[in-house]
Design a protein around this motif. Structure first.
Motif, PDB file in Angstrom:
ATOM      1  N   ALA A  12       0.834  -1.207   0.000  1.00 28.29           N
ATOM      2  CA  ALA A  12       0.000   0.000   0.000  1.00 28.29           C
ATOM      3  C   ALA A  12       0.868   1.255   0.000  1.00 28.29           C
ATOM      4  N   SER A  13       1.937   1.250   0.770  1.00 28.88           N
ATOM      5  CA  SER A  13       2.834   2.409   0.823  1.00 28.88           C
ATOM      6  C   SER A  13       3.529   2.646  -0.515  1.00 28.88           C
ATOM      7  N   PHE A  16       0.977   4.010  -3.001  1.00 24.62           N
ATOM      8  CA  PHE A  16       0.650   5.403  -2.710  1.00 24.62           C
ATOM      9  C   PHE A  16       1.826   6.321  -3.054  1.00 24.62           C
ATOM     10  N   LEU A  43      -3.964   4.335  -6.911  1.00 19.49           N
ATOM     11  CA  LEU A  43      -4.641   4.762  -5.691  1.00 19.49           C
ATOM     12  C   LEU A  43      -5.645   3.713  -5.215  1.00 19.49           C
ATOM     13  N   PHE A  44      -6.340   3.085  -6.132  1.00 23.12           N
ATOM     14  CA  PHE A  44      -7.291   2.031  -5.776  1.00 23.12           C
ATOM     15  C   PHE A  44      -6.559   0.845  -5.158  1.00 23.12           C
ATOM     16  N   ALA A  46      -3.671   0.925  -3.603  1.00 22.67           N
ATOM     17  CA  ALA A  46      -3.189   1.330  -2.284  1.00 22.67           C
ATOM     18  C   ALA A  46      -4.313   1.239  -1.258  1.00 22.67           C
ATOM     19  N   CYS A  47      -5.497   1.671  -1.618  1.00 22.09           N
ATOM     20  CA  CYS A  47      -6.645   1.595  -0.702  1.00 22.09           C
ATOM     21  C   CYS A  47      -7.004   0.148  -0.381  1.00 22.09           C
ATOM     22  N   ILE A  48      -7.014  -0.702  -1.380  1.00 22.71           N
ATOM     23  CA  ILE A  48      -7.371  -2.116  -1.174  1.00 22.71           C
ATOM     24  C   ILE A  48      -6.370  -2.790  -0.244  1.00 22.71           C
ATOM     25  N   PHE A  50      -4.379  -1.371   1.921  1.00 20.95           N
ATOM     26  CA  PHE A  50      -4.470  -0.784   3.251  1.00 20.95           C
ATOM     27  C   PHE A  50      -5.650  -1.388   4.021  1.00 20.95           C
ATOM     28  N   VAL A  51      -6.773  -1.554   3.359  1.00 16.41           N
ATOM     29  CA  VAL A  51      -7.945  -2.160   4.006  1.00 16.41           C
ATOM     30  C   VAL A  51      -7.659  -3.607   4.393  1.00 16.41           C
TER      31      VAL A  51
END
Length: 75
Positions: A12-13, A16, A43-44, A46-48, A50-51
């Motif tokens: 994720a890092s 991003f 960005l999508f 990274a969000c996935i 991270f979740v």
């Protein structure tokens, strides 16, 4: 923190950082590396990831027997 959560946070890092670097280069008028779709996918992703990492941490906390309060603190 287990290896799976660490790996998800690292991915994720990285995604991003790629997104942020592309935005900064575009704002500084050095040219963009990624297209609009590429930015969105970075960005999508990274969000996935991270979740996934946060859900893994919450699952391990719940399995350890500690309860999670509604206000975010340990009880």
């Amino acid at each position: 923190m287990k290896l799976g959560e660490k790996l998800a946070f690292v991915v994720a890092s990285i995604l991003f950082a790629i997104f942020l670097t592309n935005v900064i280069l575009g704002a500084a008028r050095f040219g963009v590396v990624l297209s609009d779709v590429g930015e969105m996918l970075a960005l999508f992703g990274a969000c996935i990831f991270f979740v996934i990492a946060v859900l893994g941490l919450e699952r391990r906390q719940r399995e350890s027997g500690r309860t999670i309060s509604n206000q975010g603190g340990d009880t």
